[in-house]
Design a protein around this motif. Structure first.
Motif, PDB file in Angstrom:
ATOM      1  N   TRP A  89      40.320  46.412  40.921  1.00  0.00           N
ATOM      2  CA  TRP A  89      39.345  45.323  40.226  1.00  0.00           C
ATOM      3  C   TRP A  89      38.683  44.464  40.907  1.00  0.00           C
ATOM      4  N   LYS A  90      39.398  44.066  42.146  1.00  0.00           N
ATOM      5  CA  LYS A  90      38.486  42.912  42.915  1.00  0.00           C
ATOM      6  C   LYS A  90      37.459  43.842  43.673  1.00  0.00           C
ATOM      7  N   ASP A  91      37.602  45.126  44.082  1.00  0.00           N
ATOM      8  CA  ASP A  91      36.421  45.891  44.369  1.00  0.00           C
ATOM      9  C   ASP A  91      35.433  46.054  43.653  1.00  0.00           C
ATOM     10  N   ALA A  92      35.629  46.172  42.424  1.00  0.00           N
ATOM     11  CA  ALA A  92      34.545  46.391  41.418  1.00  0.00           C
ATOM     12  C   ALA A  92      33.895  45.138  41.156  1.00  0.00           C
ATOM     13  N   LEU A  93      34.512  44.078  41.104  1.00  0.00           N
ATOM     14  CA  LEU A  93      34.052  42.778  40.894  1.00  0.00           C
ATOM     15  C   LEU A  93      33.205  42.044  41.863  1.00  0.00           C
ATOM     16  N   LEU A  94      33.572  42.539  43.353  1.00  0.00           N
ATOM     17  CA  LEU A  94      32.953  41.964  44.449  1.00  0.00           C
ATOM     18  C   LEU A  94      31.360  42.906  44.374  1.00  0.00           C
ATOM     19  N   PHE A  95      31.495  43.878  44.054  1.00  0.00           N
ATOM     20  CA  PHE A  95      30.168  44.889  44.151  1.00  0.00           C
ATOM     21  C   PHE A  95      29.492  44.419  43.079  1.00  0.00           C
ATOM     22  N   GLU A  96      30.082  44.101  41.751  1.00  0.00           N
ATOM     23  CA  GLU A  96      29.137  43.578  40.668  1.00  0.00           C
ATOM     24  C   GLU A  96      28.553  42.288  41.150  1.00  0.00           C
ATOM     25  N   ARG A  97      29.124  41.385  41.833  1.00  0.00           N
ATOM     26  CA  ARG A  97      28.643  40.065  42.390  1.00  0.00           C
ATOM     27  C   ARG A  97      27.487  40.467  43.162  1.00  0.00           C
ATOM     28  N   LEU A  98      27.706  41.437  44.287  1.00  0.00           N
ATOM     29  CA  LEU A  98      26.428  41.739  45.013  1.00  0.00           C
ATOM     30  C   LEU A  98      25.439  42.030  44.462  1.00  0.00           C
ATOM     31  N   GLU A  99      25.785  43.142  43.423  1.00  0.00           N
ATOM     32  CA  GLU A  99      24.655  43.791  42.773  1.00  0.00           C
ATOM     33  C   GLU A  99      23.708  42.629  41.966  1.00  0.00           C
ATOM     34  N   ARG A 100      24.647  41.832  41.334  1.00  0.00           N
ATOM     35  CA  ARG A 100      23.898  40.776  40.455  1.00  0.00           C
ATOM     36  C   ARG A 100      22.831  39.921  41.370  1.00  0.00           C
ATOM     37  N   LYS A 101      23.298  39.316  42.816  1.00  0.00           N
ATOM     38  CA  LYS A 101      22.827  38.661  43.535  1.00  0.00           C
ATOM     39  C   LYS A 101      21.363  39.519  44.154  1.00  0.00           C
ATOM     40  N   SER A 102      21.892  40.775  44.368  1.00  0.00           N
ATOM     41  CA  SER A 102      20.817  41.651  44.825  1.00  0.00           C
ATOM     42  C   SER A 102      19.414  41.657  43.912  1.00  0.00           C
TER      43      SER A 102
ATOM     44  N   ILE B 214      47.338  35.099  42.077  1.00  0.00           N
ATOM     45  CA  ILE B 214      46.246  35.910  42.730  1.00  0.00           C
ATOM     46  C   ILE B 214      45.883  35.288  44.009  1.00  0.00           C
ATOM     47  N   PRO B 215      46.334  35.845  45.255  1.00  0.00           N
ATOM     48  CA  PRO B 215      46.064  35.191  46.422  1.00  0.00           C
ATOM     49  C   PRO B 215      44.541  35.242  46.567  1.00  0.00           C
ATOM     50  N   CYS B 216      43.994  34.275  47.629  1.00  0.00           N
ATOM     51  CA  CYS B 216      42.804  34.401  47.894  1.00  0.00           C
ATOM     52  C   CYS B 216      42.456  34.321  49.358  1.00  0.00           C
ATOM     53  N   SER B 217      42.806  35.378  50.143  1.00  0.00           N
ATOM     54  CA  SER B 217      42.759  35.248  51.539  1.00  0.00           C
ATOM     55  C   SER B 217      41.586  35.575  52.386  1.00  0.00           C
ATOM     56  N   SER B 218      40.545  36.050  51.700  1.00  0.00           N
ATOM     57  CA  SER B 218      39.152  36.246  52.298  1.00  0.00           C
ATOM     58  C   SER B 218      38.302  36.048  51.420  1.00  0.00           C
ATOM     59  N   ALA B 219      36.735  35.917  51.875  1.00  0.00           N
ATOM     60  CA  ALA B 219      35.569  35.686  50.922  1.00  0.00           C
ATOM     61  C   ALA B 219      35.578  36.865  50.041  1.00  0.00           C
ATOM     62  N   PHE B 220      35.987  38.098  50.398  1.00  0.00           N
ATOM     63  CA  PHE B 220      35.890  39.090  49.803  1.00  0.00           C
ATOM     64  C   PHE B 220      36.539  38.748  48.387  1.00  0.00           C
ATOM     65  N   ASP B 221      37.972  38.142  48.500  1.00  0.00           N
ATOM     66  CA  ASP B 221      38.551  37.734  47.322  1.00  0.00           C
ATOM     67  C   ASP B 221      38.125  36.675  46.407  1.00  0.00           C
ATOM     68  N   SER B 222      37.310  35.729  47.276  1.00  0.00           N
ATOM     69  CA  SER B 222      37.078  34.667  46.405  1.00  0.00           C
ATOM     70  C   SER B 222      35.727  34.989  45.887  1.00  0.00           C
ATOM     71  N   GLN B 223      34.866  35.740  46.359  1.00  0.00           N
ATOM     72  CA  GLN B 223      33.811  36.134  45.574  1.00  0.00           C
ATOM     73  C   GLN B 223      33.984  36.976  44.301  1.00  0.00           C
ATOM     74  N   ALA B 224      34.986  37.824  44.599  1.00  0.00           N
ATOM     75  CA  ALA B 224      35.471  38.586  43.403  1.00  0.00           C
ATOM     76  C   ALA B 224      36.011  37.715  42.089  1.00  0.00           C
ATOM     77  N   LEU B 225      36.852  36.659  42.657  1.00  0.00           N
ATOM     78  CA  LEU B 225      37.344  35.608  41.607  1.00  0.00           C
ATOM     79  C   LEU B 225      36.336  34.973  41.050  1.00  0.00           C
ATOM     80  N   ILE B 226      35.403  34.689  41.687  1.00  0.00           N
ATOM     81  CA  ILE B 226      34.233  33.864  41.151  1.00  0.00           C
ATOM     82  C   ILE B 226      33.418  34.738  40.068  1.00  0.00           C
ATOM     83  N   GLN B 227      33.064  35.894  40.202  1.00  0.00           N
ATOM     84  CA  GLN B 227      32.581  36.591  39.472  1.00  0.00           C
ATOM     85  C   GLN B 227      33.369  37.290  38.253  1.00  0.00           C
ATOM     86  N   LEU B 228      34.706  37.035  38.509  1.00  0.00           N
ATOM     87  CA  LEU B 228      35.712  37.396  37.144  1.00  0.00           C
ATOM     88  C   LEU B 228      35.587  36.008  36.410  1.00  0.00           C
ATOM     89  N   LYS B 229      35.523  34.829  37.029  1.00  0.00           N
ATOM     90  CA  LYS B 229      35.429  33.926  35.953  1.00  0.00           C
ATOM     91  C   LYS B 229      34.320  33.408  35.343  1.00  0.00           C
TER      92      LYS B 229
END
Length: 421
Positions: free
Chosen positions: A144-157, A384-399
């Protein structure tokens, strides 16, 4: 409840045996493709009624009478509907414009799904399911984090691509506007973007050899040199800006756009403008150098910036202070990489169609530490841990895109929790 019917149809939550309201046997071969625009709810579905296979579209409503109430009986777009799925049969036969009777399926919403959904959407919390996250296995969040991160990058793009079109293919202008926006660090992001759009990068490039010229342009355009200035340096910048304003036909903003309330002195707009000025004074070829730099440590070095002599002892034109470091901090530098470098390079390689380079851009997020903000801290409390910017960007997209908008039915976490007994 139409949203729940949509969810059930999409995820094939059907009884073992189905019959239409006319008593005919029904088999769902393909639920079709969800339509998020005008028209039937699902395109290109395939069903079997008795022994006949039908291909076409499917419409879902809470009540049978919604078909006529929504005007579908007079809309050619709904002539291709092969099945009407409803929760409640409150009217008789529905006939399409061509006189053909429309088959109906009454789909009962299981009580546990209804109760879980009503519970989630009724909670007045930032994240409705936060207390339930512990019930889900950690491996569930990975995909789910993988999909969320890609969604966020697509939105920014997509937002960056709009700038790319506006500036007629000039990536340097796109990068400049995005960089300036992110020097606002959230609170002043819009103001810094307006500043960049009112002061073209081609003007900045003509003065890259002079930090004082860049400061005159930025502070003048931001409205900080509009009033009568008394300090020697401010008066000098004002004189420079008045000349540039006439030469380049500039229209300054008002400095009231830049917020200082509850902002620490080291993050005052004037300090950020001074840091930005220093960076822009070395920005000739910066976009190309950024693309050529593969290692994160070298990439960060491109964006490390301090301030000119005057701003080493001032946080505004009128206030002298003594706090030591004016160099952009590590956390702020990471945010610039996350919100500027990665989205712009991702969008750039997306335009070029270079998937390998896009993957290398995403890998930078795994090297950067996770952002520490109220969103990431909240999810960490939920397990839900947040060990990298990959995680934090995915969680921001989720929220922002799911929790804030109560899109539990679109969220994989919400979908999982809905079906719990």
């Amino acid at each position: 409840m139409e949203k729940l019917l949509n969810y059930m149809w999409k995820h094939r939550i059907f009884p073992e045996e189905m019959i239409t309201t006319n008593g005919e046997s029904l088999e769902i071969l393909d639920t079709g493709i969800e339509n998020c625009d005008a028209g039937p709810d699902f395109f290109n579905a395939k069903i079997k009624i008795n022994s006949v296979v039908w291909a076409g579209n499917v419409e879902l409503h809470t009540y049978t009478s919604d078909w006529n109430r929504h005007g579908h009986n007079e809309d050619n777009a709904y002539e291709t509907v092969i099945l009407h799925v409803v929760e409640v049969m409150d009217s008789g036969e529905i006939v399409k414009m061509n006189g053909e009777a429309l088959p109906h399926l009454v789909l009962e919403i299981p009580q546990n799904i209804r109760n879980n959904y009503e519970y989630l959407v009724s909670l007045n919390r930032d994240v409705a399911c936060l207390s339930q996250l512990y019930s889900l296995p950690p491996v569930f969040f990975t995909s789910w984090k993988d999909a969320l991160l890609f969604e966020r990058l697509e939105r920014k793009s997509n937002a960056i691509n709009e700038l790319y079109k506006f500036y007629e293919g000039s990536w340097e202008e796109v990068f400049y506007v995005t960089l300036c926006r992110n020097f606002g660090f959230g609170l002043n992001s819009d103001s810094f973007e307006w500043l960049a759009k009112s002061l073209p990068y081609r003007v900045i490039l003509k003065h890259c050899d002079s930090i004082t010229d860049i400061e005159a342009l930025l502070f003048g355009q931001a409205g900080y040199l509009d009033t009568e200035q008394t300090g020697e340096y401010a008066c000098y910048l004002k004189g420079q800006y008045d000349f540039f304003k006439h030469k380049y036909q500039l229209k300054p903003l008002t400095n009231s756009l830049f917020k200082t309330f509850r902002v620490r002195p080291r993050s005052f707009p004037c300090i950020r403008l001074a840091q930005l000025a220093r960076l822009l004074s070395h920005s000739r070829g910066l976009f190309s150098r950024m693309l050529e730099t593969e290692h994160l440590s070298c990439l960060k070095e491109l964006f490390v910036t301090s301030v000119s002599f005057f701003w080493k002892t001032h946080s505004t034109f009128y206030a002298e202070d003594s706090f030591s470091s004016r160099q952009i901090g590590t956390a702020s530098l990471n945010i610039l990489i996350i919100n500027t470098v990665i989205p712009v390079t991702f969008a750039y390689y997306r335009v070029l169609g270079d998937d390998r380079k896009k993957e290398s851009v995403i890998s930078l997020l795994e090297e950067l530490p996770g952002e520490s903000n109220y969103i990431t801290r909240m999810f960490e409390r939920g397990g839900i841990p947040c060990s990298s910017a990959f995680d934090s960007q995915a969680l921001i997209q989720l929220k922002k895109e799911y929790c804030d908008k109560k899109r539990c039915l679109r969220c994989r976490i919400g979908q999982k929790l809905l079906q719990q007994g």
